[in-house]
Design a protein around this motif. Structure first.
Motif, mmCIF file in Angstrom:
data_model
loop_
_atom_site.group_PDB
_atom_site.id
_atom_site.type_symbol
_atom_site.label_atom_id
_atom_site.label_comp_id
_atom_site.label_asym_id
_atom_site.label_seq_id
_atom_site.Cartn_x
_atom_site.Cartn_y
_atom_site.Cartn_z
ATOM 1 N N ALA A 105 0.888 -1.164 0.000
ATOM 2 C CA ALA A 105 0.000 0.000 0.000
ATOM 3 C C ALA A 105 0.921 1.207 0.000
ATOM 4 C CB ALA A 105 -0.879 0.007 1.256
ATOM 5 N N ILE A 106 0.817 2.046 -1.016
ATOM 6 C CA ILE A 106 1.658 3.247 -1.031
ATOM 7 C C ILE A 106 0.785 4.457 -0.727
ATOM 8 C CG2 ILE A 106 3.237 4.708 -2.323
ATOM 9 C CD1 ILE A 106 4.270 2.349 -3.797
ATOM 10 N N LYS A 107 1.107 5.119 0.368
ATOM 11 C CA LYS A 107 0.390 6.314 0.810
ATOM 12 C C LYS A 107 1.090 7.519 0.207
ATOM 13 C CE LYS A 107 -0.856 8.451 5.243
ATOM 14 N NZ LYS A 107 -1.235 8.057 6.618
ATOM 15 N N VAL A 108 0.360 8.261 -0.600
ATOM 16 C CA VAL A 108 0.935 9.410 -1.313
ATOM 17 C C VAL A 108 0.333 10.694 -0.753
ATOM 18 C CG1 VAL A 108 1.307 10.437 -3.587
ATOM 19 C CG2 VAL A 108 1.106 7.935 -3.372
ATOM 20 N N CYS A 109 1.216 11.575 -0.278
ATOM 21 C CA CYS A 109 0.749 12.841 0.326
ATOM 22 C C CYS A 109 1.192 14.011 -0.548
ATOM 23 C CB CYS A 109 1.358 13.027 1.709
ATOM 24 S SG CYS A 109 1.128 11.625 2.802
ATOM 25 N N TYR A 145 2.907 16.430 11.559
ATOM 26 C CA TYR A 145 2.115 15.198 11.635
ATOM 27 C C TYR A 145 2.744 14.128 10.729
ATOM 28 C CZ TYR A 145 -2.236 12.430 11.244
ATOM 29 O OH TYR A 145 -3.184 11.434 11.270
ATOM 30 N N VAL A 146 3.105 14.573 9.537
ATOM 31 C CA VAL A 146 3.666 13.635 8.549
ATOM 32 C C VAL A 146 5.048 13.157 8.989
ATOM 33 C CG1 VAL A 146 4.622 13.604 6.227
ATOM 34 C CG2 VAL A 146 2.339 14.501 6.602
ATOM 35 N N LYS A 147 5.825 14.098 9.538
ATOM 36 C CA LYS A 147 7.172 13.723 10.017
ATOM 37 C C LYS A 147 7.054 12.763 11.201
ATOM 38 C CE LYS A 147 9.889 17.577 8.371
ATOM 39 N NZ LYS A 147 10.762 18.720 8.709
ATOM 40 N N ARG A 148 6.067 13.030 12.077
ATOM 41 C CA ARG A 148 5.858 12.162 13.246
ATOM 42 C C ARG A 148 5.461 10.758 12.794
ATOM 43 N NH1 ARG A 148 5.459 12.895 18.457
ATOM 44 N NH2 ARG A 148 7.415 13.870 17.901
ATOM 45 N N GLU A 149 4.579 10.690 11.764
ATOM 46 C CA GLU A 149 4.144 9.370 11.280
ATOM 47 C C GLU A 149 5.341 8.565 10.799
ATOM 48 O OE1 GLU A 149 0.850 9.147 8.435
ATOM 49 O OE2 GLU A 149 0.630 7.162 9.337
ATOM 50 N N LYS A 150 6.221 9.213 10.050
ATOM 51 C CA LYS A 150 7.404 8.490 9.542
ATOM 52 C C LYS A 150 8.318 8.095 10.685
ATOM 53 C CE LYS A 150 11.391 8.487 6.703
ATOM 54 N NZ LYS A 150 12.210 8.981 5.605
ATOM 55 N N GLU A 151 8.513 9.025 11.616
ATOM 56 C CA GLU A 151 9.413 8.768 12.754
ATOM 57 C C GLU A 151 8.929 7.556 13.555
ATOM 58 O OE1 GLU A 151 9.351 12.031 15.460
ATOM 59 O OE2 GLU A 151 11.108 11.348 16.580
ATOM 60 N N VAL A 152 7.651 7.507 13.850
ATOM 61 C CA VAL A 152 7.138 6.412 14.677
ATOM 62 C C VAL A 152 7.136 5.103 13.883
ATOM 63 C CG1 VAL A 152 5.121 5.519 15.910
ATOM 64 C CG2 VAL A 152 5.799 7.916 16.190
ATOM 65 N N PHE A 161 8.148 0.119 4.701
ATOM 66 C CA PHE A 161 9.313 -0.481 4.027
ATOM 67 C C PHE A 161 10.286 0.590 3.546
ATOM 68 C CE2 PHE A 161 6.100 -3.713 4.116
ATOM 69 C CZ PHE A 161 6.811 -4.853 4.432
ATOM 70 N N CYS A 162 9.757 1.642 2.991
ATOM 71 C CA CYS A 162 10.635 2.735 2.587
ATOM 72 C C CYS A 162 9.788 3.966 2.291
ATOM 73 C CB CYS A 162 11.472 2.377 1.349
ATOM 74 S SG CYS A 162 10.490 2.158 -0.133
ATOM 75 N N THR A 163 10.478 5.090 2.201
ATOM 76 C CA THR A 163 9.813 6.344 1.800
ATOM 77 C C THR A 163 10.648 6.981 0.702
ATOM 78 O OG1 THR A 163 11.094 7.668 3.347
ATOM 79 C CG2 THR A 163 8.974 6.797 4.140
ATOM 80 N N GLU A 172 6.422 17.192 -5.811
ATOM 81 C CA GLU A 172 5.086 17.532 -5.281
ATOM 82 C C GLU A 172 4.650 16.607 -4.152
ATOM 83 O OE1 GLU A 172 5.216 16.291 -8.466
ATOM 84 O OE2 GLU A 172 5.614 18.169 -9.523
ATOM 85 N N ARG A 173 5.247 15.400 -4.044
ATOM 86 C CA ARG A 173 4.621 14.416 -3.164
ATOM 87 C C ARG A 173 5.596 13.690 -2.245
ATOM 88 N NH1 ARG A 173 2.039 14.525 -8.015
ATOM 89 N NH2 ARG A 173 3.819 13.535 -8.959
ATOM 90 N N LEU A 174 5.034 13.149 -1.171
ATOM 91 C CA LEU A 174 5.775 12.226 -0.294
ATOM 92 C C LEU A 174 5.151 10.851 -0.488
ATOM 93 C CD1 LEU A 174 5.638 14.280 3.029
ATOM 94 C CD2 LEU A 174 7.540 14.189 1.426
ATOM 95 N N TYR A 175 5.984 9.822 -0.459
ATOM 96 C CA TYR A 175 5.489 8.449 -0.643
ATOM 97 C C TYR A 175 5.895 7.588 0.553
ATOM 98 C CZ TYR A 175 5.210 9.884 -5.580
ATOM 99 O OH TYR A 175 4.922 10.550 -6.763
ATOM 100 N N PHE A 176 4.907 6.825 1.080
ATOM 101 C CA PHE A 176 5.190 5.864 2.162
ATOM 102 C C PHE A 176 4.842 4.475 1.631
ATOM 103 C CE2 PHE A 176 5.537 8.668 5.920
ATOM 104 C CZ PHE A 176 5.049 9.861 5.396
#
Ligand code: ATP
Ligand code: SVQ
Length: 329
Positions: free
Chosen positions: A61-65, A78-85, A100-102, A107-111
């Motif tokens: 599942a790739i979450k694209v912000c 919020y986004v930085k906290r999500e990645k950190e945790v 697994f990776c970011t 334009e976008r961030l991918y999780f």
């Protein structure tokens, strides 16, 4: 794109010749490494796609912000906290969605996350009306194990709710959505910004404006804005109630009235509500955080007093991941 042989990207995990065998070079991923499929969900500033890694054929599942939207909504923290945790949970084998990776582009961030094939717990409760006791015990136990791990790392989720419990292909629970999480011991934003260094005890943190989702938010978060691991135990009590009754304990047309009910711990238990579950819920939905069952258990050994409650009779907490989850019926 055609890989030039001499510089072919080694995207798999095999060591590159010329490197000693135990060293694996992981190349930074990019959207090009994935085939993006259907949209599996939408958040307030994210879209989640089912995607396939072109090198391994594995599904994620790739979450694209959208960065522009995050900045506009002032959700960068919020986004930085999500990645950190999510990174802090990298070694957790069970009970959490894994990151697994970011990567990012202009334009976008991918999780890149583990794909929870069976979606959120919530629709499984509502579609079924409610869970039978076997299901409720199993999923409460898996959520409890997740909370033991999370709190053991000094992380408070702060927005635990059935929408944030996902189900994998085998129907095991995966806790997700860590953007609202609090890491105990870190300097609170308010401390750095405000001059007055207000006393915060180690286990509870003075809060800034954040508040979770109305139905599951704890009284202390509404009154003195102090959150602690016991705030997640309150939400845990609400989720157990909801699995048994089919609805959350604190309900009303208006959010304000929900808050009033929470502050008064004003909830009813419908007829037929399993007595032993009612007893456990009653020990968790306690206004004073320190009086909640488990609040004084040593974080390092887990929630022994909750595990010991008769509601969990017959549950082997160590064997949950190997068990086949009971059918939802
Ligand atoms: N790893 C995943 N596997 C499967 N579905 C997922 C996964 N992560 C998120 N989803 C689904 O995608 C939807 C959007 O999730 P996302 O975390 O982006 O936003 P959200 O947290 O639900 O919304 P908000 O950002 O408003 O809190 C959710 O409803 C969830 O069901
Ligand atoms: O926190 C990190 O690990 C990196 C650090 C490097 C970096 O540039 N980013 C992106 C930071 C960021 C966060 C929000 C917006 Cl709107 C824009 C950029 C972070 C990042 C990269 C990819 C995906 C998520 C994040 Cl937070």
């Amino acid at each position: 794109q055609k890989q030039n042989q001499s510089h072919s990207q080694n995207n798999s995990q095999e060591p590159i010749e010329g490197q000693n065998s135990n060293q694996v070079v992981r190349h930074k991923r990019s959207p090009k490494d994935f085939i993006f499929g259907k949209v599996i969900g939408e958040g307030s500033f994210s879209t989640v796609y089912l995607a396939k890694d072109i090198h391994t054929n594995k599904e994620y599942a790739i979450k694209v912000c959208e960065k522009r939207h995050i900045i506009k909504e002032r959700k960068t923290q919020y986004v930085k906290r999500e990645k950190e945790v999510l990174n802090m949970l990298a070694n957790a084998k069970h009970y959490f969605v894994r990151l697994f990776c970011t990567f990012q582009d202009v334009e976008r961030l991918y999780f890149v996350l583990s794909y929870a094939k069976n979606g959120e717990l919530l629709p499984h409760i509502t579609k079924n009306g409610s869970f039978d006791i076997e299901c409720t015990k199993f999923y409460s136990a898996e959520i409890l194990r997740g909370l033991e791990y999370l709190h053991g790392l000094g992380i408070i989720h702060r927005d635990l709710k059935p929408e944030n419990i996902l189900l994998d292909d085998k129907m095991h629970a995966l806790i997700t959505d860590f953007g609202s999480a609090k890491i105990l011991g870190e300097p609170d934003q308010t401390d750095s910004s405000s001059q007055d260094h207000r006393e915060t005890s180690t286990r509870t943190q003075r809060r800034n404006s954040f508040v979770g989702t109305a139905q599951y938010v704890s009284p202390e978060l509404l009154s003195n804005k102090i959150s602690s691991p016991a705030s997640d135990l309150w939400a845990f009590g609400c989720i157990i109630y909801q699995m048994v009754a089919g609805l959350p304990p604190f309900r009303s047309r208006s959010e304000y009235q929900i808050f009033q009910k929470i502050l008064q711990v004003d909830y009813e238990v419908p007829d037929g509500f399993c007595e032993v579950a009612r007893n456990l819920v009653g020990l968790l939905l306690v206004r004073e955080p320190s009086q909640r069952l488990g609040a004084n258990d040593k974080q390092s050994i887990g929630y022994t007093s909750i595990r010991a409650h008769p509601f969990f009779n017959g549950i082997d907490f160590e064997k949950l991941p190997e068990q086949t989850p009971p059918p939802i019926c």
